[in-house]
Design a protein around this motif. Structure first.
Motif, mmCIF file in Angstrom:
data_model
loop_
_atom_site.group_PDB
_atom_site.id
_atom_site.type_symbol
_atom_site.label_atom_id
_atom_site.label_comp_id
_atom_site.label_asym_id
_atom_site.label_seq_id
_atom_site.Cartn_x
_atom_site.Cartn_y
_atom_site.Cartn_z
ATOM 1 N N ASP A 98 -3.926 -1.115 11.806
ATOM 2 C CA ASP A 98 -4.172 -0.151 11.249
ATOM 3 C C ASP A 98 -5.147 0.756 11.935
ATOM 4 O O ASP A 98 -5.127 1.834 12.302
ATOM 5 C CB ASP A 98 -4.497 -0.041 9.773
ATOM 6 C CG ASP A 98 -3.344 -0.610 9.011
ATOM 7 O OD1 ASP A 98 -2.012 -0.468 9.377
ATOM 8 O OD2 ASP A 98 -3.388 -1.257 7.696
ATOM 9 N N ALA A 116 2.050 4.420 9.003
ATOM 10 C CA ALA A 116 1.130 4.987 7.942
ATOM 11 C C ALA A 116 0.332 6.017 8.852
ATOM 12 O O ALA A 116 -0.025 5.704 9.984
ATOM 13 C CB ALA A 116 -0.065 3.819 7.515
ATOM 14 N N LEU A 139 -5.575 10.170 -5.158
ATOM 15 C CA LEU A 139 -4.524 9.156 -5.744
ATOM 16 C C LEU A 139 -4.518 9.486 -7.176
ATOM 17 O O LEU A 139 -3.400 8.819 -8.023
ATOM 18 C CB LEU A 139 -5.352 7.720 -5.321
ATOM 19 C CG LEU A 139 -5.499 7.453 -4.049
ATOM 20 C CD1 LEU A 139 -6.265 6.256 -3.946
ATOM 21 C CD2 LEU A 139 -4.030 7.248 -3.528
ATOM 22 N N LYS A 171 2.989 7.318 -5.814
ATOM 23 C CA LYS A 171 2.141 6.281 -5.769
ATOM 24 C C LYS A 171 2.256 5.310 -4.549
ATOM 25 O O LYS A 171 1.689 4.788 -3.952
ATOM 26 C CB LYS A 171 1.617 5.702 -6.975
ATOM 27 C CG LYS A 171 1.109 6.528 -8.003
ATOM 28 C CD LYS A 171 0.654 5.938 -9.241
ATOM 29 C CE LYS A 171 0.052 6.755 -10.378
ATOM 30 N NZ LYS A 171 -0.370 5.944 -11.530
ATOM 31 N N ASP A 172 3.601 5.163 -4.305
ATOM 32 C CA ASP A 172 3.824 4.127 -3.361
ATOM 33 C C ASP A 172 3.998 4.650 -1.785
ATOM 34 O O ASP A 172 3.959 3.795 -0.821
ATOM 35 C CB ASP A 172 5.313 3.700 -3.533
ATOM 36 C CG ASP A 172 6.339 4.999 -3.596
ATOM 37 O OD1 ASP A 172 6.163 5.823 -3.873
ATOM 38 O OD2 ASP A 172 7.462 4.513 -3.408
ATOM 39 N N ILE A 222 -1.559 5.517 0.247
ATOM 40 C CA ILE A 222 -2.405 4.487 0.146
ATOM 41 C C ILE A 222 -3.890 4.528 0.323
ATOM 42 O O ILE A 222 -4.285 5.322 1.275
ATOM 43 C CB ILE A 222 -1.861 3.354 1.086
ATOM 44 C CG1 ILE A 222 -0.364 3.068 0.935
ATOM 45 C CG2 ILE A 222 -2.461 2.025 0.826
ATOM 46 C CD1 ILE A 222 0.488 2.286 1.854
ATOM 47 N N ASP A 223 -4.647 4.057 -0.479
ATOM 48 C CA ASP A 223 -6.201 4.027 -0.271
ATOM 49 C C ASP A 223 -6.839 3.436 0.612
ATOM 50 O O ASP A 223 -6.306 2.265 1.179
ATOM 51 C CB ASP A 223 -6.715 3.516 -1.684
ATOM 52 C CG ASP A 223 -8.203 3.959 -1.740
ATOM 53 O OD1 ASP A 223 -8.691 4.648 -0.817
ATOM 54 O OD2 ASP A 223 -8.932 3.232 -2.698
ATOM 55 N N SER A 224 -7.594 3.934 1.715
ATOM 56 C CA SER A 224 -8.041 3.576 2.804
ATOM 57 C C SER A 224 -9.288 2.708 2.497
ATOM 58 O O SER A 224 -9.876 1.936 3.516
ATOM 59 C CB SER A 224 -8.407 4.513 3.940
ATOM 60 O OG SER A 224 -9.341 5.537 3.402
ATOM 61 N N TYR A 232 -0.710 7.864 4.530
ATOM 62 C CA TYR A 232 0.576 8.587 4.220
ATOM 63 C C TYR A 232 1.608 7.728 4.496
ATOM 64 O O TYR A 232 1.726 7.654 5.994
ATOM 65 C CB TYR A 232 0.654 9.952 4.369
ATOM 66 C CG TYR A 232 1.998 10.596 3.946
ATOM 67 C CD1 TYR A 232 2.053 10.834 2.569
ATOM 68 C CD2 TYR A 232 3.035 10.684 4.718
ATOM 69 C CE1 TYR A 232 3.504 11.457 2.096
ATOM 70 C CE2 TYR A 232 4.267 11.285 4.290
ATOM 71 C CZ TYR A 232 4.425 11.486 3.044
ATOM 72 O OH TYR A 232 5.768 12.076 2.602
ATOM 73 N N THR A 233 2.601 7.139 4.058
ATOM 74 C CA THR A 233 3.820 6.298 4.392
ATOM 75 C C THR A 233 4.894 6.957 4.272
ATOM 76 O O THR A 233 6.091 5.910 4.392
ATOM 77 C CB THR A 233 3.445 4.844 4.007
ATOM 78 O OG1 THR A 233 3.725 4.740 2.398
ATOM 79 C CG2 THR A 233 2.122 4.274 4.106
#
Length: 723
Positions: A35, A406, A420, A429-430, A433-435, A443-444
């Motif tokens: 990441d 991501a 979030l 929510k899926d 993702i919190d970093s 963002y995925t």
């Protein structure tokens, strides 16, 4: 002239490229290395590709620098290497360098699996390296200028039972049986002798499994081995024992036991005591339709625990050892799959990135004969079909089961926690993702939806409006006797016959609260006069600033501390208790305002005015020598709404105080009966009122894009985008 122009253009392009390769300072805390490399690639607009050896989580801080310097610093810190292939940067834990002229090879690697190292060497020397199944052993090497034969010898040094075979076109890492083991097996057969149905054992040292094999071989009986380890046995001497007795004696030495079923002996580990309060048991299941080795491949690792399940391929039998809770899920699973399939086979398919239940819902009906099932407590599915349909199904799942890319999204004003909790309509929510950092999320989702997500973030990622509160608190005193001075005066101008209205505003002009602008000259002159003759007292004159929806408070109080004493009636003494009591009195004002879409400000006001009374009393029945003085409080809680810059007045906090005074002539004023002739008593009442003046102001926020947007504009813009 042409040369100068071309040279200038080249210099400009070079500077532009250098600038484009710089990155801003960043900090990562316990993040995946892949990441972090992806963020570097995003920041520098460079393709960075890690291989399979790059794994793990790290923490690192990147100062502002160019991409090469930042990448070098990061990779050196965690023993990683990279090479540039055109515009692409490839990162690995393994670094190889092969000289085609000298045929010498250099290798550097830190804690990598031998299999990964062999794959890298094969690619570097452009020669096939074959190998049997290798154990999961890691190795670290630092080799300079050695032949490929020497390098392979070093890399496979930990593989004790492997040999290297070399041909002109390939190398082969081959697993070989140990000669020492074979010799010991031959020696073990000499120590166990059979005479009719009786057995005699005499040896000083030997291996448990070798002795067990020799016993069953001489007895011509079948057995299946389910023990985990081979132990060393010493000094065993037994004479003229039948088979069962000799078997039990040997198993006792090897910490094992046996279960006999259908004339087959199943050798298992002895259940150790005091490990669990639940009694373990052993069950043997004969498979009817499935092969034992096929069942082993279908079971996930969570169910196929080595301590619970053993496989006997020769007898097509499964041995289960454990508690009821451990055995029951396996028995239920075996009952479901051990059925006649009519030419169909089972296949376990592991899902890497998607959720197994979601994958089942995506599979087209034409690809499957029976509905796949999710294997409990795993992210795998169990599919049933022909070899052709299963291959087609696996290919389909591989196409959709891909890792989500991501994209890092930096936030300007709001925190990741807020995003979030209140996701924009285009996100779920899926896919957000919190970093772990307050101003960064990943963002995925799809690239098409990414632009919508960024646009919605631009609308809500604005600075929160601020409110500035001008606060003025005044105490008015109303006595029966007071002196009033003229607040206004009228005089004739010396130049003409017109009259001039004048007033003394010296006390008002010292206040930061703009009384004149908010309430007019008449109120200002009256207040100035009251302050001058002490019938009005300014409690506070201040300015407070807070974000919308955030509480701000002002406190102007006095705190008094009293030491508590106790009275001991038995000894007629007092002593300190060690406890300190506090009394706080004064002014406390709490404000909490928020701004609506039409720029009106709604405020919740909590005001408390407390005063410590001068009287104190003690009770003879109390164990405390002193009693804390009493206090009086005036409290108001209200909610008001007004436009920015418009004042709000809160009044009605009124209290009456009575003051008793007494004067007497010394000595004569204390003589009984006649003392009333020589003393004078008086009583006076005063009324005080606390008035709170509040003027809220909306502070206009500015940013780089638009310096005039307020909350109303944010709201209107957001509604327009939704239309």
């Amino acid at each position: 002239m042409k040369k100068n122009i071309i040279f200038t253009v080249l210099i400009f392009n070079t500077l532009l490229c250098c600038y484009a390769q710089r990155i801003k300072s960043m900090e990562f805390n316990n993040q995946e290395i892949t990441d972090i490399l992806m963020v570097l690639a995003e920041e520098s607009h460079t393709s960075i590709i890690p291989d399979e050896t790059v794994t793990g989580k790290v923490s690192f801080y990147f100062p502002e620098s160019d991409i090469d310097e930042a990448l070098n610093l990061f990779l050196q810190s965690y023993k990683l290497f990279y090479v540039k292939e055109g515009p692409i940067i490839k990162v690995s834990k393994i670094k190889t360098d092969y000289n085609n002229e000298t045929k010498l090879l250099s290798v550097k690697a830190d804690t990598v699996y031998i299999e990964s190292l062999l794959k890298k060497l094969s690619k570097t020397i452009e020669k096939t390296i074959l190998y049997d199944t290798l154990p999961a052993i890691t190795i670290s090497v630092d080799i300079e200028n050695l032949s490929i034969d020497d390098v392979l010898q070093i890399c496979t040094r930990k593989l004790l039972d492997y040999s290297i075979e070399k041909t002109d076109s390939y190398f082969y890492i081959k697993k070989t049986p140990s000669a020492t083991t074979n010799a010991k097996k031959r020696d073990a057969t000499k120590v166990l002798q059979k005479d009719g149905d009786l057995y005699t054992l005499s040896f000083d040292q030997g291996r448990f499994l070798e002795l067990l094999t020799d016993l069953f071989s001489k007895a011509n009986k079948e057995y299946s081995l389910f023990v985990q380890s081979d132990t060393q046995l010493n000094n065993l001497y037994f004479a003229n024992k039948d088979f069962d007795t000799m078997l039990k004696l040997i198993l006792e030495q090897g910490n094992a036991d046996y279960v006999e079923k259908n004339n087959i002996y199943y050798i298992i580990d002895t259940q150790k005591k005091n490990i669990s309060s639940k009694l373990k048991q052993t069950e043997i299941i004969n498979l009817t339709w499935l092969h034992a080795q096929d069942l082993s491949s279908l079971l996930p690792s969570e169910l196929a625990s080595g301590s619970v399940l053993k496989v006997d391929k020769n007898n097509n039998t499964i041995l289960l050892t454990g508690t009821d809770e451990e055995i029951k899920p396996l028995k239920d699973f075996i009952e479901k799959v051990d059925i006649p399939l009519g030419g169909l086979t089972y296949k376990r398919i592991d899902i890497k990135y998607l959720i197994a239940s979601d994958v089942i819902s995506l599979i087209p009906a034409k690809l499957i004969q029976n509905q796949p099932q999710v294997i409990p407590n795993t992210n795998s599915i169990l599919a049933c079909g022909t070899n052709e349909t299963l291959e087609t199904l696996i290919a389909f799942i591989n196409d959709i089961d891909v890792k989500k890319q991501a994209t890092p999204i930096k936030l300007k004003y709001i925190q990741a926690e807020t995003v979030l909790s209140f996701l924009p309509p285009s996100a779920t929510k899926d896919i957000v993702i919190d970093s772990g950092y307050p101003n960064l999320v990943f963002y995925t989702g799809s690239e098409q939806n990414l632009n919508n997500f960024k646009h919605e973030l631009e609308i809500v990622d604005r600075p929160k409006p601020q409110i500035r509160y001008q606060l003025l608190v005044i105490q008015y005193t109303k006595d029966k006797s007071k002196t009033l001075k003229p607040a206004l005066n009228i005089s004739q101008s010396a130049d003409d016959s017109n009259y001039i209205l004048g007033a003394d505003l010296s006390n008002i002009l010292t206040l930061s609260f703009d009384v004149i602008a908010k309430f007019g000259y008449q109120f200002a002159a009256s207040l100035n006069s009251q302050i001058g003759d002490n019938t009005a007292n300014v409690f506070t004159d201040t300015t407070l600033t807070a974000l919308t929806g955030q509480e701000v408070s002002f406190q102007n109080t006095d705190t008094y501390r009293y030491i508590e004493y106790e009275y001991d009636s038995s000894s007629d003494t007092t002593r300190k208790t060690g406890t300190t009591q506090t009394i706080t009195s004064g002014l406390i004002v709490k404000l909490n305002g928020w701004i609506s879409g039409d720029n009106m400000i709604t405020m919740t006001v909590d005001a408390t005015i407390s005063k410590q009374n001068s009287d104190s009393s003690s009770s003879s029945s109390s164990t405390s020598v002193t009693t804390l003085p009493s206090t009086s409080e005036r409290v108001v809680t209200t909610q008001v709404r007004t436009y920015s810059g418009e004042p709000v007045v809160i009044s009605g906090l009124i209290k009456e105080d009575t003051t008793d005074t007494e004067s007497r002539i010394p000595l004569l004023g204390r003589i009984p009966i006649i003392k009333y002739l020589f003393k004078q008593s008086s009583s006076s009442k005063s009324k005080t009122e606390i008035v709170i003046y509040i003027v809220p102001h909306l502070i206009e926020e500015t940013d780089n894009n638009d310096s005039s947007l307020t909350l109303k504009h944010y709201y209107e813009t957001y509604v327009d985008t939704q239309k």
